[in-house]
Design a protein around this motif. Structure first.
Motif, mmCIF file in Angstrom:
data_model
loop_
_atom_site.group_PDB
_atom_site.id
_atom_site.type_symbol
_atom_site.label_atom_id
_atom_site.label_comp_id
_atom_site.label_asym_id
_atom_site.label_seq_id
_atom_site.Cartn_x
_atom_site.Cartn_y
_atom_site.Cartn_z
ATOM 1 N N LYS A 1 -4.584 -5.058 -2.480
ATOM 2 C CA LYS A 1 -6.044 -4.928 -2.427
ATOM 3 C C LYS A 1 -6.670 -5.206 -3.792
ATOM 4 O O LYS A 1 -6.041 -5.081 -4.825
ATOM 5 N N ASN B 1 0.804 -1.224 0.000
ATOM 6 C CA ASN B 1 0.000 0.000 0.000
ATOM 7 C C ASN B 1 0.836 1.272 0.000
ATOM 8 O O ASN B 1 0.332 2.350 -0.315
ATOM 9 N N GLY C 1 -4.688 -0.937 -6.449
ATOM 10 C CA GLY C 1 -4.741 -2.380 -6.257
ATOM 11 C C GLY C 1 -4.886 -3.128 -7.571
ATOM 12 O O GLY C 1 -4.517 -2.650 -8.632
ATOM 13 N N SER D 1 -1.017 -7.253 -5.798
ATOM 14 C CA SER D 1 -1.011 -6.076 -4.930
ATOM 15 C C SER D 1 -1.669 -6.376 -3.586
ATOM 16 O O SER D 1 -1.964 -7.527 -3.270
#
Length: 317
Positions: A145, A79, A121, A143
């Protein structure tokens, strides 16, 4: 003093031998063949070891079932945007190492970089095989998300992206027009195939609940309502409405497998794809033209009751 002509003859043979070796060992020349070379894994500094191991696990399941193809790299983004930017620099350094002709600045300024994955994401495959670059290979990005590693979907998405590796490994040409023709430019075939095969393989794994596959496939039928009058999934491009082609494309793959076999689709069709072309291999292994089966799919199959449609989906306990 030795015989000059003999020395030159030996030297010429040696040069030819080296040239031959350079050809057969050049990157990409083993394209489409199962390899013992395992995927490489790279991750941003904020990615947990557990996510890396999870990704490796599901890559290994895919490679065991469908064959290990490559060269393949996994790049896992978290993130943190700064960490993603640092990973981008590492990525471009490696691109330069593998193909010195690639400009670093062009790589760093590419449109869909790792910072965009940190922000939005998702997951994706970048197939690097063209007439301009020396290195051929596959680059999968995962990723944090959509889906994240704690979501069940993360596992099937790794399988989905790897099935794209399988698909593209079976298209040998470097020419973009040929690759698009064999893979089909719109998502109905490539994405539909990757999605159905990923869900099918995931449903067969130990610990996955009974009824999982039918549950997922039933959910995809919601996209029927978004089809326009007389529209074919074949004509839906990538973009805002691509989800329809993903969902119903997965159903189309299930549909043609129900009329032939899983082996006819996954093995035989792809084996003959380069020599016979998309339509030639399609007719050979499914018995009808793609147009005929698409017409039957839209005009007959999709109009069946839910119960009858679900009959073609394997029941896996």
């Amino acid at each position: 003093m030795g015989d000059f002509r003999s020395t030159e003859a030996v030297r010429s043979v040696f040069v030819l031998f080296c040239f031959f070796i350079s050809i057969i060992s050049a990157p990409g020349e083993q394209w489409g063949q199962i390899t013992e070379q395992k995927a490489e894994f790279f991750a941003a500094s904020d990615v947990a070891d557990s996510q890396i191991e999870l990704t490796k696990k599901w890559y290994e399941i895919a490679a065991k079932n469908w064959g290990n193809y490559g060269p393949l790299e996994f790049w896992i983004v978290g993130n943190n945007e700064a960490a993603a930017k640092t990973l981008d620099r590492k990525y471009c350094d490696i691109r330069k190492q593998k193909d010195p002709s690639i400009p670093i600045r062009h790589c760093l300024n590419r449109g869909h970089n790792f910072v965009s994955y940190a922000i939005r994401g998702n997951a994706g495959l970048n197939t690097r095989r063209n007439e301009n670059e020396k290195w051929s290979g596959f680059i999968i990005t995962m990723s944090a998300k959509f889906p994240g590693p704690k979501e069940e979907d993360y596992k099937s998405v790794v399988l989905h992206e790897y099935f794209h590796v399988y698909q593209h490994a079976h298209i040998h040409s470097r020419k973009r027009s040929v690759r698009e023709s064999l893979h089909q430019q719109n998502p109905w075939w490539g994405e539909g195939g990757a999605e159905y095969m990923a869900q099918l393989l995931y449903s067969r794994q130990k610990g996955v609940r009974a009824g999982y596959l039918k549950e997922r496939m039933e959910r995809k039928l919601r996209s029927i309502k978004d089809l326009r009058e007389g529209e074919s999934i074949k004509d839906i491009p990538y973009g805002k409405r691509a989800r329809i082609a993903y969902d119903l494309g997965a159903w189309f793959i299930a549909f043609i497998i129900s009329k032939s076999s899983e082996e006819a689709y996954r093995v035989k069709f792809y084996k003959d794809l380069n020599s016979k072309g998309f339509e030639g291999s399609f007719v050979k292994h499914f018995g009808f033209s793609s147009k005929d089966l698409l017409d039957e799919f839209h005009n007959s199959f999709l109009k069946l009751s839910l119960e009858d449609k679900l009959k073609i989906i394997p029941s896996i306990n």
